[in-house]
Design a protein around this motif. Sequence first.
Motif, PDB file in Angstrom:
ATOM      1  N   ILE A  60       6.119  47.567  34.500  1.00  0.00           N
ATOM      2  CA  ILE A  60       7.021  48.721  34.394  1.00  0.00           C
ATOM      3  C   ILE A  60       8.439  48.188  34.211  1.00  0.00           C
TER       4      ILE A  60
ATOM      5  N   GLN B 250       2.293  50.919  27.856  1.00  0.00           N
ATOM      6  CA  GLN B 250       2.726  50.825  29.247  1.00  0.00           C
ATOM      7  C   GLN B 250       1.693  50.096  30.085  1.00  0.00           C
TER       8      GLN B 250
ATOM      9  N   SER C 117       7.636  55.354  36.596  1.00  0.00           N
ATOM     10  CA  SER C 117       7.841  54.821  35.257  1.00  0.00           C
ATOM     11  C   SER C 117       8.143  55.950  34.285  1.00  0.00           C
TER      12      SER C 117
ATOM     13  N   LEU D  66      12.570  52.797  35.481  1.00  0.00           N
ATOM     14  CA  LEU D  66      12.184  53.883  36.363  1.00  0.00           C
ATOM     15  C   LEU D  66      13.021  55.110  36.050  1.00  0.00           C
TER      16      LEU D  66
ATOM     17  N   ARG E 107      14.172  48.559  42.406  1.00  0.00           N
ATOM     18  CA  ARG E 107      13.760  49.935  42.713  1.00  0.00           C
ATOM     19  C   ARG E 107      14.646  50.535  43.803  1.00  0.00           C
TER      20      ARG E 107
END
Length: 274
Positions: A264, A259, A240, A267, A221
Motif C-alpha cells: 500500500i 494494488q 488504501s 492512505l 500511518r
Amino acid sequence: MTEESWLSADIDLFRPSIARIYDYFLGGKDNFPADREAAERILAVAPHVSVLARQNRAFLGRAVRFLAEAGIRQFLDVGTGLPTQDNVHQVAQRVAPDARVVYVDNDPVACVHARALRTGPTTAATTAVVEADLRRPEDILGHPEVHRLIDFDQPVAVFFLAVLHCISDEDDPAGLVARFRDAMAPGSYLVVSHGLTEEPMEQAVAEWRQAGLTGVTVRSREAILGFFDGLDLVEPGLVSLPGWRPTTAVCDPTWFTSQYQLPIWALCGVGHKP
C-alpha cells in the motif's frame, strides 16, 4: 495548452511542476518536457506511481459524491492541481446543482486551467479559483473569493488530496491542517490522501528530489492519522486508496489487481467534525 502559449507568461517552463507531473501520470497533455523527463525518471524506479495517481483521482470522485449525498454544499479543494475529467464541481453538481466549489493551488498553470472550466454564467456563479499557498492558510481562509462562495459557519468539505506530502515537516503540515479544521463548522468534513512510507515510495521521492522538486515527504500511518485529530473517521476509516468505499462505477478493476501486487503506497480517509 502548448509550450509556445506560455512563453510570455511568468511561468518557468524548464523547472518541473508537481501539478504538471501529476497530469502526466494521469495521461494528460498539460505538461512540458521538463515535467515529462522528471516523470519518466520517477516511473523508472516506481512504475506504478501512475496507477497511484489514477487511484487518487477515483477516490476524489467517490468522496465528493458521498459528501454531496450527505448534504454538503460547500467544497474547498486545496492543492487542486490541473483539472481533468470529473472535477469536484462536476461531480458535486451532478448530485446537487447548487453545490459551490473553490479550487486552490499555488501553480499558476493549474490556476489558469482551472479558471478555464468556468465557461458559463452558472459555473462562474458557483465556482472560484484562488492562487494561494497552503503554507499560508490565512491567505486562503481570508480570501474574498473563498468567502464569496463558502460560509465557514455552515458545514464545508475541505480536501487535501496528494498535496500534504508536498509540505515539509519544517512547515508543520499537521499545524496547517489544524488551522483549517479549526475554521470548519460542526458537521464539516476533512478529506485527505497521502503517500505512505514504503520502500518503492521512498525511491520515487528520491527521484522526485533529484528532479529538483523539494519538500516531497511520505509519512507513516500514525502521522497521516494525526491529520484527523479531533474528527470522527467515516467508515471504513484510514485505508488504501482503492479500499475507500469502492464501486465498480468509478474504479477500474485493474487498479485493484495492481494494488494486490504492490504494498500500500498511500492512505486516504474522510473525517467528520462532530
